[in-house]
Write an enzyme that holds these catalytic residues in place. Structure first.
Site, PDB file in Angstrom:
ATOM      1  N   TYR A 451      -2.665 -36.423 -21.042  1.00 49.05           N
ATOM      2  CA  TYR A 451      -2.538 -36.232 -19.592  1.00 49.05           C
ATOM      3  C   TYR A 451      -3.910 -35.886 -18.995  1.00 49.05           C
ATOM      4  O   TYR A 451      -4.479 -36.663 -18.277  1.00 49.05           O
ATOM      5  CB  TYR A 451      -1.494 -35.161 -19.278  1.00 49.05           C
ATOM      6  N   SER A 531       1.691 -40.884 -14.874  1.00 47.27           N
ATOM      7  CA  SER A 531       1.136 -40.323 -13.648  1.00 47.27           C
ATOM      8  C   SER A 531      -0.389 -40.217 -13.788  1.00 47.27           C
ATOM      9  O   SER A 531      -1.060 -41.236 -13.947  1.00 47.27           O
ATOM     10  CB  SER A 531       1.791 -38.968 -13.351  1.00 47.27           C
ATOM     11  N   ASP A 615       9.319 -44.506  -6.208  1.00 44.95           N
ATOM     12  CA  ASP A 615       8.344 -43.453  -6.514  1.00 44.95           C
ATOM     13  C   ASP A 615       7.503 -43.188  -5.273  1.00 44.95           C
ATOM     14  O   ASP A 615       6.661 -44.005  -4.894  1.00 44.95           O
ATOM     15  CB  ASP A 615       7.452 -43.880  -7.691  1.00 44.95           C
ATOM     16  N   HIS A 650       9.616 -40.856  -9.463  1.00 48.50           N
ATOM     17  CA  HIS A 650       8.496 -40.504 -10.332  1.00 48.50           C
ATOM     18  C   HIS A 650       8.958 -39.988 -11.693  1.00 48.50           C
ATOM     19  O   HIS A 650       8.159 -39.783 -12.582  1.00 48.50           O
ATOM     20  CB  HIS A 650       7.631 -39.461  -9.622  1.00 48.50           C
TER      21      HIS A 650
END
Length: 687
Positions: A451, A531, A615, A650
């Protein structure tokens, strides 16, 4: 093979540099042309996935393992004890309640909110006496919510639904009403139009939403992208937070017990993350990273609450602190190399004990009201399913409250933490989990997940999906990259703006470590992230296309020149900077923006981009444009596909059935492109 994506060039000029955007039209999520493109792309993608013979086996195994009862930790409101429960494959968790040890009954069942299970429960909050509840719902995964107010005993709706609520809590003032936050509804598409003036409202029960009072955010001097409000447990103080980005906040306080009192500033800059965690009458307890990157607890009097009057209560340490309160104690949660350590303090600042946790992993909880006699916490790691415990704060003992009955033997698997060197020599932790007895021959199918942003920490947690992957001989590795919160504000800042390349370098070095140590090889490696992690995958596959055989980019931020023009995207500028800041920032962003760095003649990995058509956090146009660029320029036979989930956002509130289908497709695509014509370890047929 791929649907034709028309080019309709739009030219933007940044600091006298012209940038051509061929696929700007895909940003219009309301157009029939975009809708037709989505349908055509999905047809190609699912035709491809349909040829993978074992996809159904993966789906069946995921369903089989997922099908176990899950129970959340209980909480008391009014005369009832509440808890969440999922029988196994229910799309959404159900809220139950019990009173006087009676048989539990259903209080709220989100599975009945919509026929297809895509309407989910968000916040749930109760009045002081527990007789009224307000809860928010999300439809189709959208960040826009509705708030429904019900009578607790009869479970009937009390008044009109509140609409157009976004990025909001629900904080009650006694039994009279509650505070919530929202933006004015944007012109144009609510899924992609920019929202940047958040307001805090107070809703008084029995009045219409039109009468709700704006507490903060109406006037130009109060314009912020994120505004929140919450009350202290004694209902004495209203706390207001205001942010221009996802990091750093201003902080205000108001004595609501005094009529006509004004909001008083505690911090009027956004240089720190500072919040009030509790109060003892006029003495305030705050957690802050102001001049303390790993956070500390300070105390101050309400009369003079600004930083020059703060006194240290729990000083900063070498490890990142988060805090919870309950049963008249404070619980200091420390992250030591991404693993939990919990210390219990009283409100005089005395250390009572270190909690002896069930193992090495992630502990959450230890929170509740001041008068609560017992608390609960949960514990998990990569090979231990999430279990909950009842904790006695007086003597520090705890007992098992609930353990899942999963058809999975944790003893067959092993997790180990390693440290590897990134490009600049920084030591980065990574946890590698797999079945015992692994051969280090470079041929193990491996997913590395990352991430690296927004101060978010990847701590050990159990996932059914990862079990199914590891049953197939797969390795699951999680790298704790810079940009995350694992080592505090300095670690976060080292992966932001003009240092964002550190994040990509950390991830590349993690993959190279796994290859070097013969865990896997490029032919058997998949890189995965969602993301901000989708950006990570997009940047790494364009910078180092030979690193991995498969790339899995989920709901990614992929157009770095325009991300800040959509919905709440401008709030991410602390991490990314924007193309409008200055020429250096523009050139830096353009240098790694995945949409702008796909080149002709390059053999890119087999790529599966996943997104949701609803999203409104990271709008799907990011994924649409990236897919169009890859499909036009890919050389060689590796597929570049996009899977667009309809009526999904999302990720939050995604129905279990959709989640299982997504993982079956992702794992099937990954193994198929690593050369597996059949599953390495087919599930045994039931007798």
């Amino acid at each position: 093979m791929y649907p034709k994506t028309n080019k309709k060039p739009v030219v933007d000029s940044y600091f006298d540099v012209d940038v051509v955007d061929n696929y700007r039209w895909l940003e219009d999520d309301k157009s029939p042309e975009t809708e037709a493109w989505v349908k055509a792309q999905n047809k190609v993608t699912f035709n491809y996935l349909d040829q993978i013979s074992y996809r159904k086996q993966l789906k069946n195994r995921l369903s089989e393992l997922w099908n176990y009862e899950k129970i959340g930790t209980p909480f008391i409101e009014g005369n009832y004890t509440y808890f969440s429960k999922n029988n196994g494959l229910q799309n959404q968790n159900v809220i139950y309640r019990t009173k006087d040890n009676a048989e539990p009954e259903v209080f709220l069942d989100p599975n009945t909110f919509s026929e297809d299970g895509t309407t989910s429960l968000g916040a749930l909050s109760f009045s002081e006496d527990g007789k009224t509840a307000a809860y928010s719902i999300s439809e189709g995964g959208s960040d826009w919510r509705k708030i429904i107010i019900i009578d607790v005993v009869s479970k009937t709706q009390k008044e009109a639904v509140l609409v157009d609520v976004k990025f909001s809590g629900i904080s009650w003032f006694k039994n009279e009403g509650f505070y919530y936050s929202s933006y004015d509804k944007p012109d144009g598409s609510e899924l992609s139009a920019k929202t940047d003036q958040h307001k805090l409202y107070y809703h008084k029960l029995g009045t219409s939403q039109k009468e709700d009072i704006v507490i903060f955010g109406e006037i130009p001097s109060e314009k912020h992208r994120y505004v929140g409000g919450y009350l202290t447990e004694d209902y004495k103080y209203l706390i207001v937070t205001a942010q221009v980005s996802t990091s750093g906040n201003k902080l205000f306080i108001k004595d609501v017990s005094e009529e006509n009192s004004k909001l008083k500033p505690i911090i009027e800059t956004v240089e720190s993350d500072t919040y009030i965690i509790d109060n003892k009458d006029h003495k305030l307890f705050l957690v802050t990273n102001l001049n303390a990157p790993n956070k500390k607890i300070v105390i101050v009097d309400f009369a003079n609450p600004t930083p020059e009057n703060w006194q240290n209560f729990i000083p900063e340490t070498d490890h990142v602190l988060s805090i919870s309160t309950g049963a008249n104690y404070l619980f200091a949660h420390y992250m030591v190399d991404a693993v939990s350590k919990v210390l219990q303090y009283n409100f005089d600042g005395e250390l009572i004990r270190e909690i002896n946790l069930p193992g090495i992993g992630s502990a959450n909880g230890f929170s509740g009201k001041t008068k609560t006699k017992e608390l609960y916490f949960s514990f998990t790691n990569y090979n231990t399913p999430n279990s909950s415990y009842k904790f006695n704060p007086k003597d520090g003992t705890y007992q098992s409250y609930w353990k899942p009955k999963v058809a999975f033997n944790t003893d067959d698997y092993v997790s180990k933490q390693v440290f590897y060197s990134s490009k600049d020599g920084t030591k980065i932790p990574m946890i590698i989990t797999h079945k015992k007895g692994l051969n280090l021959d470079g041929k193990n199918p491996t997913i590395i997940y990352g991430y690296g942003g927004f101060n978010i920490s990847l701590t050990p947690s159990f996932s059914i999906a990862n079990v199914v992957w590891m049953e197939q001989g797969g390795i699951y590795a999680v790298a704790n990259l810079r940009g995350g919160g694992e080592y505090g504000k300095k670690w976060h800042d080292a992966g932001t703006q003009l240092k964002k390349q550190n994040v990509f370098d950390d991830f590349i070095a993690a993959a190279e470590f796994l290859i070097d140590k013969k865990y896997t090889s490029s032919e058997f490696l998949a890189i995965r992230g969602g993301s901000n992690g989708g950006l990570l995958v997009g940047a790494v596959l364009t910078q180092k296309p030979t690193l991995a055989k498969v790339a899995l980019a989920a709901v990614g931020v992929l157009d770095m020149l325009r991300y800040h023009t959509f919905t709440a995207g401008a709030g991410w500028a602390y991490d990314y900077g924007t193309a409008n800041d200055n020429k250096e920032m523009f050139e830096y962003l353009k240098g790694y923006s995945p949409v702008h760095n796909v080149k002709k003649g390059i053999k890119y990995p087999a790529t599966l981009i996943t997104t949701g058509d609803h999203d409104d956090r990271v709008v799907p146009a990011h994924s649409f444009k990236f897919a169009a660029e890859l499909q036009e320029k890919q050389t060689g036979k590796n597929p570049t596909l996009i899977r667009i989930e309809t009526n999904a956002g999302h990720g939050a509130g995604t129905p279990v059935a959709k989640t299982i289908e997504q993982f079956a497709d992702i794992f099937g695509f990954t193994l198929f492109n690593m050369g597996f014509k059949e599953l390495p370890n087919p599930p045994k047929a039931k007798k």
